[in-house]
Design a protein around this motif. Structure first.
Motif, short mmCIF file in Angstrom:
data_model
loop_
_atom_site.label_atom_id
_atom_site.label_comp_id
_atom_site.label_asym_id
_atom_site.label_seq_id
_atom_site.Cartn_x
_atom_site.Cartn_y
_atom_site.Cartn_z
N VAL A 147 28.82 -5.84 -4.56
CA VAL A 147 27.96 -4.71 -4.95
C VAL A 147 26.60 -4.93 -4.32
O VAL A 147 25.97 -5.97 -4.51
N GLY A 148 26.17 -3.96 -3.54
CA GLY A 148 24.86 -3.98 -2.91
C GLY A 148 24.21 -2.62 -3.10
O GLY A 148 24.86 -1.67 -3.55
N GLU A 149 22.94 -2.54 -2.76
CA GLU A 149 22.20 -1.29 -2.93
C GLU A 149 22.39 -0.70 -4.32
O GLU A 149 22.53 0.49 -4.51
N PHE A 150 22.46 -1.59 -5.30
CA PHE A 150 22.56 -1.30 -6.73
C PHE A 150 23.94 -0.81 -7.17
O PHE A 150 24.48 -1.32 -8.11
N GLN A 151 24.54 0.16 -6.49
CA GLN A 151 25.82 0.67 -6.94
C GLN A 151 26.78 0.99 -5.79
O GLN A 151 27.63 1.85 -5.92
N THR A 152 26.66 0.30 -4.67
CA THR A 152 27.58 0.50 -3.56
C THR A 152 28.60 -0.63 -3.60
O THR A 152 28.26 -1.80 -3.46
N VAL A 153 29.87 -0.27 -3.81
CA VAL A 153 30.92 -1.24 -4.10
C VAL A 153 31.92 -1.33 -2.95
O VAL A 153 32.49 -0.33 -2.53
N SER A 154 32.14 -2.56 -2.45
CA SER A 154 33.12 -2.83 -1.40
C SER A 154 34.04 -3.93 -1.92
O SER A 154 33.60 -4.83 -2.63
N THR A 155 35.33 -3.88 -1.55
CA THR A 155 36.26 -4.91 -2.01
C THR A 155 37.03 -5.51 -0.84
O THR A 155 37.14 -4.90 0.23
N TRP A 156 37.55 -6.72 -1.07
CA TRP A 156 38.41 -7.40 -0.10
C TRP A 156 39.40 -8.25 -0.86
O TRP A 156 39.02 -8.97 -1.79
N GLU A 157 40.67 -8.17 -0.49
CA GLU A 157 41.73 -8.96 -1.11
C GLU A 157 42.26 -9.96 -0.09
O GLU A 157 43.04 -9.58 0.79
N PRO A 158 41.85 -11.21 -0.18
CA PRO A 158 42.19 -12.19 0.86
C PRO A 158 43.67 -12.50 0.98
O PRO A 158 44.13 -12.88 2.05
N MET A 159 44.44 -12.35 -0.08
CA MET A 159 45.86 -12.66 -0.01
C MET A 159 46.63 -11.56 0.72
O MET A 159 47.76 -11.77 1.16
N ILE A 160 46.04 -10.40 0.87
CA ILE A 160 46.68 -9.28 1.55
C ILE A 160 46.22 -9.20 3.00
O ILE A 160 46.98 -8.87 3.90
N SER A 161 44.95 -9.54 3.24
CA SER A 161 44.34 -9.37 4.55
C SER A 161 44.30 -10.69 5.31
O SER A 161 44.17 -11.75 4.72
N ASN A 162 44.38 -10.60 6.62
CA ASN A 162 44.20 -11.79 7.46
C ASN A 162 42.76 -11.92 7.93
O ASN A 162 42.40 -12.87 8.58
#
Length: 163
Positions: A147-162
């Motif tokens: 979470v950056g810029e107070f409410q900007t949400v990004s996700t990453w799932e390492p077990m799915i992505s290389n």
């Protein structure tokens, strides 16, 4: 950029991997959240992340609430943030929540490898790590939520992505 706080949550597009690597370099501690029966419980822990970014490692004394909680309920969350930078502008602060499954590491080759990773970041913990009362914990990360810029949400799932 405006310093006003946004009123809505928006989907982010930042590279969670790059933000994770950056925060890992500048931050030494995270907040660990465990579950004690029906009550959340938080603790401050020194942490290290494995080079593949799939696991987070920390050490704890076995005779603690957090250790007992993780034995009873393996699901944990850890919060890494940059508030130690001293920036008081919420727009410029960022958090990274690490959701995963915690397990104690048994002494042996994997323990030695994880201890080296942890001690590379926290050399002052060598005596603590070697104590028989200390558990070295690994958290298999299911999802990182930035979470950056107070409410900007990004996700990453390492077990799915290389990536």
């Amino acid at each position: 950029m405006s310093d006003q706080l946004p009123g809505i949550v928006k989907k982010g597009s930042v590279s969670v991997v790059e933000r994770l690597k950056f925060l890992d370099k500048v931050e030494s501690f995270s907040i660990l959240a465990t579950q004690d029966t029906n009550t959340p419980y938080t603790s401050l822990v020194a942490y290290a992340i494995t080079p593949d970014l799939k696991k987070l490692i920390f050490a704890t004394t076995k005779d603690t609430h957090k250790y007992r909680n993780m034995i009873n309920s393996k699901q944990v969350a850890l919060l890494i943030d940059n508030r130690s930078s001293g920036n008081k502008n919420l727009i410029k602060l960022e958090t990274l929540t690490c959701l995963g499954i915690a397990r104690p590491v048994k002494r042996g080759n994997l323990w030695d490898e994880f201890a080296r990773i942890f001690l590379n970041k926290h050399p002052d913990f060598e005596e603590f790590i070697k104590a028989p009362t200390t558990a070295l914990m690994e958290v298999e990360i299911i999802r990182y939520i930035h979470v950056g810029e107070f409410q900007t949400v990004s996700t990453w799932e390492p077990m799915i992505s290389n990536n």
